[in-house]
Scaffold this active site. Structure first.
Site, PDB file in Angstrom:
ATOM      1  N   LYS A   1      52.336  31.044  36.852  1.00 22.16           N
ATOM      2  CA  LYS A   1      52.533  32.450  36.476  1.00 22.16           C
ATOM      3  C   LYS A   1      53.810  33.035  37.082  1.00 22.16           C
ATOM      4  CE  LYS A   1      47.888  33.486  35.069  1.00 22.16           C
ATOM      5  NZ  LYS A   1      47.212  32.203  35.358  1.00 22.16           N
TER       6      LYS A   1
HETATM    7  C1  LIG Z   1      46.508  31.461  34.397  1.00 23.95           C
HETATM    8  C2  LIG Z   1      46.277  30.018  34.604  1.00 23.95           C
HETATM    9  C3  LIG Z   1      45.913  29.150  33.548  1.00 23.95           C
HETATM   10  C4  LIG Z   1      45.683  29.656  32.131  1.00 23.95           C
HETATM   11  O1  LIG Z   1      46.855  30.074  31.497  1.00 23.95           O
HETATM   12  P1  LIG Z   1      46.806  30.968  30.168  1.00 23.95           P
HETATM   13  O2  LIG Z   1      48.203  31.402  29.934  1.00 23.95           O
HETATM   14  O3  LIG Z   1      45.894  32.129  30.488  1.00 23.95           O
HETATM   15  O4  LIG Z   1      46.255  30.122  29.075  1.00 23.95           O
HETATM   16  C5  LIG Z   1      45.766  27.798  33.807  1.00 23.95           C
HETATM   17  N1  LIG Z   1      45.917  27.309  35.066  1.00 23.95           N
HETATM   18  C6  LIG Z   1      46.266  28.100  36.099  1.00 23.95           C
HETATM   19  C7  LIG Z   1      46.400  27.504  37.451  1.00 23.95           C
HETATM   20  C8  LIG Z   1      46.456  29.474  35.920  1.00 23.95           C
HETATM   21  O5  LIG Z   1      46.781  30.267  36.962  1.00 23.95           O
END
Ligand SMILES: *Cc1c(COP(=O)(O)O)cnc(C)c1O
Length: 473
Positions: free
Chosen positions: A113
């Site tokens: 993120k």
């Molecule tokens: C947020 C997250 C996801 C999921 O990603 P999306 O964009 O919501 O599909 C998967 N793995 C981790 C470690 C995350 O923080």
């Protein structure tokens, strides 16, 4: 480039308007009017570019209201080796012939993120200064999103963050990451309740329009187009690292929750990046696997949403799916609105039919899906450790598990690494009987002084606190 709502609202918006608005006025999601095409010659020219330069090239196709020099400076300032741990920013790691991991988790909070949120922080600071405005970001988190937002906004002018988390329910490491921040503009609020209580409070505060306007309350959730756009860049970067021959295909597997990450892959593919398969991996919360297998999108209730060992994928609905369905339906906004606004609200589900036409359409867009369980996760973590001496986190393990169901010998498969193992130590111990590796900069983070306000699970208490902080500064 202008943006339109998936639900057909007549307004056409500029990039920076979508940045601050998030959701379109009719409740739809902003999408670009068209996807700019990147031809072979351009793709060749992008080969070997540094990550920030590539980010600038991709963003330039979508951002019409920031002067080039400024946009370039924002990309240069965001994607540095100091912040992302290496000059490659999103390095590719070969596990075996034809199978790669793309490292997206070397930013400040060790989850992918950061790749988007760090850019969002700089874009917001830039745009707020230009408008002479302020923004108070209110959010709820059970882990990755909240810390990524805080590390992106810390010290930024014009922005404050109020982040609610369920008291005592995050891992010690995740808590320490957030609560050790001493920046004046970051406000951690530990709610006496569970994550759903935190989310309810955010909804309640945001639906008080008078309060929302008066205190300039905003959000940075994953439906924001700017976040998605930032993620498009690393599909190009990963592809260009893996593929040397012009127009040969590569596939990606994406551990998925809200459909944000993989939706960026869909956008890259629509732009002409030769992605052969986009493989969506879910955990036991398989809303999206069900959709791609059967055409039925059925939102889960709270009671139906399981707590798993890949918790960042524990979703009951996928807030970005609407963008893909809009494209799947040939950009029919009326039908999209009827599905997401009416049917979903009234029946909690819609059915696009598991017939041949649905399957053909999904295949035309390159999508495949699969599901991984706790046992798969542990086995894959062990296997990666035994065979490649590579320690992977539980979410990435879901990706590798599902990638194996859909890989083909002639096409390289790139699995997106969405977090580092240190964030999920308990599962690593269970799988490997040892502690996960810890990057040196996090040594002793659990012992640092904590900055957090404890509040009851009560929207009024949170409002009072926000008002108090805003008025005092
Ligand atoms: C947020 C997250 C996801 C999921 O990603 P999306 O964009 O919501 O599909 C998967 N793995 C981790 C470690 C995350 O923080």
């Amino acid at each position: 480039m202008h943006y339109v709502s998936t639900r057909g609202h007549s307004g056409r918006k500029q990039f920076c308007e979508t940045l601050l608005e998030g959701l379109a006025p009719d409740g739809g999601l902003y999408v670009p009017e068209t996807y700019p095409r990147v031809d072979d010659a351009t793709l060749d020219a992008w080969r070997g570019m540094s990550y920030p330069r590539l980010a600038f090239e991709v963003l330039s196709l979508y951002v019409g209201d920031i002067p080039s020099a400024d946009l370039r400076a924002i990309c240069d300032k965001t994607y540095t080796p100091e912040i992302f741990g290496s000059p490659e920013i999103a390095p590719l790691r070969k596990l075996e012939a034809g199978l790669y991991l793309q490292g997206l988790s070397n930013g400040p909070t060790l989850a992918f993120k950061d790749m988007a949120m760090q850019l969002l922080g700089n874009l917001l600071e830039y745009e707020l200064a230009r408008r002479d405005e302020e923004l108070n970001i209110l959010g709820a988190t059970s882990g990755d999103t909240g810390s990524a937002a805080e590390y992106a906004m810390r010290g930024k002018k014009g922005v404050r963050v109020f982040m609610l988390s369920p008291s005592g329910r995050m891992s010690a490491f995740q808590q320490a990451q957030m609560f050790s921040l001493q920046d004046e503009n970051i406000h951690n609020i530990a709610i006496d309740g569970v994550f759903d209580d935190c989310q309810d409070i955010v909804k309640r505060v945001s639906s008080d329009l008078e309060f929302k306007q008066r205190y300039k309350i905003g959000a940075v959730n994953s439906i924001n187009w700017a976040r998605l756009l930032a993620q498009v860049v690393y599909y190009f970067h990963g592809y260009l690292q893996a593929i040397e021959r012009r127009s040969a295909g590569a596939s990606f597997t994406v551990p998925s929750g809200n459909f944000g990450n993989i939706c960026a892959g869909h956008v890259a593919r629509m732009m002409g990046l030769p992605i052969s398969r986009l493989v969506l991996a879910t955990n036991e919360n398989d809303v999206l696997d069900e959709f791609f297998r059967t055409g039925v999108y059925r939102v889960r209730s709270r009671a139906d949403t399981r707590e798993t060992s890949s918790p960042s994928m524990d979703i009951s609905k996928a807030s970005n799916l609407e963008r893909f369905v809009f494209d799947l339906l040939g950009r029919d906004a009326r039908r999209t609105k009827s599905l997401f606004d009416n049917q979903l609200r009234e029946q909690g589900a819609f059915d696009l039919g598991g017939d041949r036409r649905f399957q053909e359409a999904v295949t035309r867009f390159g999508f495949r899906s699969g599901k991984s369980t706790h046992a798969d996760r542990l086995a894959t973590i062990r296997d990666a450790w035994d065979r490649y001496s590579s320690m992977i986190d539980p979410h990435t393990a879901d990706g590798v598990t599902v990638a194996r169901m859909h890989s083909s010998p002639e096409t390289p498969m790139i699995v997106l690494e969405t977090a580092l193992p240190i964030k999920f130590a308990a599962t690593i111990r269970e799988a490997l009987g040892r502690e996960p590796d810890r990057p040196a900069r996090f040594d002793g983070i659990e012992d640092l002084p904590k900055r957090v306000k404890a509040l009851p699970a009560d929207a009024q208490a949170v409002k009072n606190y926000i008002a108090h902080i805003v008025q005092a500064s």
